[in-house]
Design a protein around this motif. Structure first.
Motif, short mmCIF file in Angstrom:
data_model
loop_
_atom_site.label_atom_id
_atom_site.label_comp_id
_atom_site.label_asym_id
_atom_site.label_seq_id
_atom_site.Cartn_x
_atom_site.Cartn_y
_atom_site.Cartn_z
N UNK A 10 25.38 36.71 38.27
CA UNK A 10 26.29 36.83 37.12
C UNK A 10 27.49 37.70 37.47
N UNK A 11 27.24 38.80 38.16
CA UNK A 11 28.33 39.71 38.49
C UNK A 11 29.27 39.08 39.52
N UNK A 12 28.71 38.38 40.49
CA UNK A 12 29.57 37.75 41.49
C UNK A 12 30.41 36.64 40.86
N UNK A 20 39.97 35.15 40.93
CA UNK A 20 40.29 33.77 41.32
C UNK A 20 39.90 33.50 42.78
N UNK A 21 38.72 33.95 43.11
CA UNK A 21 38.17 33.72 44.45
C UNK A 21 36.74 33.20 44.27
N UNK A 22 36.18 32.62 45.32
CA UNK A 22 34.84 32.07 45.13
C UNK A 22 33.78 33.19 45.17
N UNK A 178 32.25 44.44 47.73
CA UNK A 178 33.09 44.18 48.89
C UNK A 178 33.62 42.76 48.76
N UNK A 179 34.91 42.58 49.05
CA UNK A 179 35.50 41.23 49.05
C UNK A 179 35.95 40.92 50.46
N UNK A 180 35.69 39.69 50.90
CA UNK A 180 36.10 39.31 52.26
C UNK A 180 35.77 37.88 52.58
N UNK A 181 35.80 37.57 53.87
CA UNK A 181 35.52 36.19 54.32
C UNK A 181 34.04 35.86 54.08
N UNK A 182 33.78 34.59 53.75
CA UNK A 182 32.42 34.18 53.38
C UNK A 182 31.39 34.49 54.47
N UNK A 183 31.75 34.26 55.74
CA UNK A 183 30.74 34.45 56.79
C UNK A 183 30.36 35.92 56.94
#
Ligand SMILES: Cc1ncc(COP(=O)(O)O)c(C=O)c1O
Length: 310
Positions: A10-12, A20-22, A178-183
């Motif tokens: 829910x938080x993610x 506006x990011x996945x 933390x926000x960043x690249x999916x991998x």
């Protein structure tokens, strides 16, 4: 019996909507501290550059994971404002040995802030050298215009840390992200113990993210009260107050004073301020004072005034 949601779904999702990011670009941590300590493992860091004087946990985390750190300090002469050229020079000189750069923006304990364009310039140049750029935006709600978080979509080596501890006054709940690249987010989550973020913290963060009124009121209060406190402290003999974009002020005591003595004297009066003399890159006369309620701020100023006149 209910365990917390180990995936913080829910938080993610709430963060995905907010930015506006996945959702798979976000990892949730037991405070941003947990993420700071997981990052060196997830990124296999060997040698990181830390832009100081700053929060000591980046170094501790890198060293705990078996890596080492090089510090580059902003100077007192520049009012501790980091120099972009200096940072880029250090990154370039380090060449292939450096794999990450830690930058706290706005910085603690100095209160200094770099514009988003400067942070992105550093991030682009560092990324081109294959260096991870970890921007700690734990205090950025006080100057949200400098955030680079949305740029994680364009710069795969940019990682942005956030916390609900400071602006939302939730230190005891332990929640940050933390926000960043999916991998990288997936790699970091793979190293995290299950259920490390409790259910109350997840719920409170979802609510806090929607609380626009708190944002408005808190920002209006902070702008006014911080300025009032700056003026009151500047009026005391021999104090140097550095510019701050956050909810605290870095203050230098007069020559021949010691931060430790001042902190002890104020503690005896029930006032807790931070002795910054042990922060690498700051001198033995440096303290950090939080911006609190008008009455509490007046008390700090009055007590400091007495101590200076002792
Ligand atoms: C600059 C900075 N980053 C991160 C943290 C960690 O905050 P938390 O683990 O509570 O999210 C702190 C806490 O003092 C901090 O000052």
């Amino acid at each position: 019996l209910h365990y917390p949601d180990p995936d913080c779904v829910a938080l993610r999702q709430a963060l995905a909507k907010r930015w506006h990011l996945s959702p798979d670009r976000f990892a949730i941590g037991n405070g941003s501290s947990e993420l700071i300590y997981l990052l060196p493992y997830a990124l296999s860091l060997r040698h990181a550059v830390v832009v100081g004087p700053t929060f000591s946990e980046y170094e501790r985390a890198v060293v705990a994971a078996g890596g080492r750190v090089t510090h580059i300090h902003a100077t007192r002469r520049a009012q501790y404002q980091p120099s972009v050229e200096h940072i880029l020079g250090a990154v370039q000189r380090g060449g292939r040995t450096i794999d990450a750069l830690f930058l706290c923006n706005p910085n603690s304990p100095t209160g200094q802030v770099l514009e988003a364009a400067s942070v992105l310039h550093i991030a682009r140049r560092a990324s081109a050298q294959g260096i991870w750029v970890i921007v700690d935006e734990t205090f950025v709600e006080y100057c949200e215009e400098v955030t680079v978080l949305p740029q994680v979509a364009r710069l795969p080596r940019l990682l942005v840390l956030r916390s609900l501890t400071k602006f939302y006054a939730l230190p005891g709940l332990r929640i940050g992200y933390l926000a960043g690249a999916q991998d990288i987010i997936a790699a970091l989550r793979g190293k995290q113990p299950p259920w490390s973020v409790n259910a109350l913290a997840q719920e409170a963060a979802c609510v806090a993210l929607h609380d626009r009124r708190h944002v408005r009121q808190s920002l209006a209060f902070m702008r006014q009260e911080r300025q009032r406190l700056v003026l009151a402290l500047q009026a005391l003999p021999g104090l140097t107050v550095f510019p701050s974009a956050a909810n605290f002020l870095l203050v230098e005591l007069p020559r021949s004073s010691r931060a430790g003595h001042c902190v002890q004297a104020l503690r005896r009066q029930g006032l807790l301020i931070r002795d910054c003399s042990s922060v690498a890159g700051l001198n033995e006369r440096t303290i950090r004072v939080a911006v609190r309620t008008p009455a509490q701020n007046r008390r700090v100023v009055a007590t400091l005034q007495q101590w200076l006149a002792r």
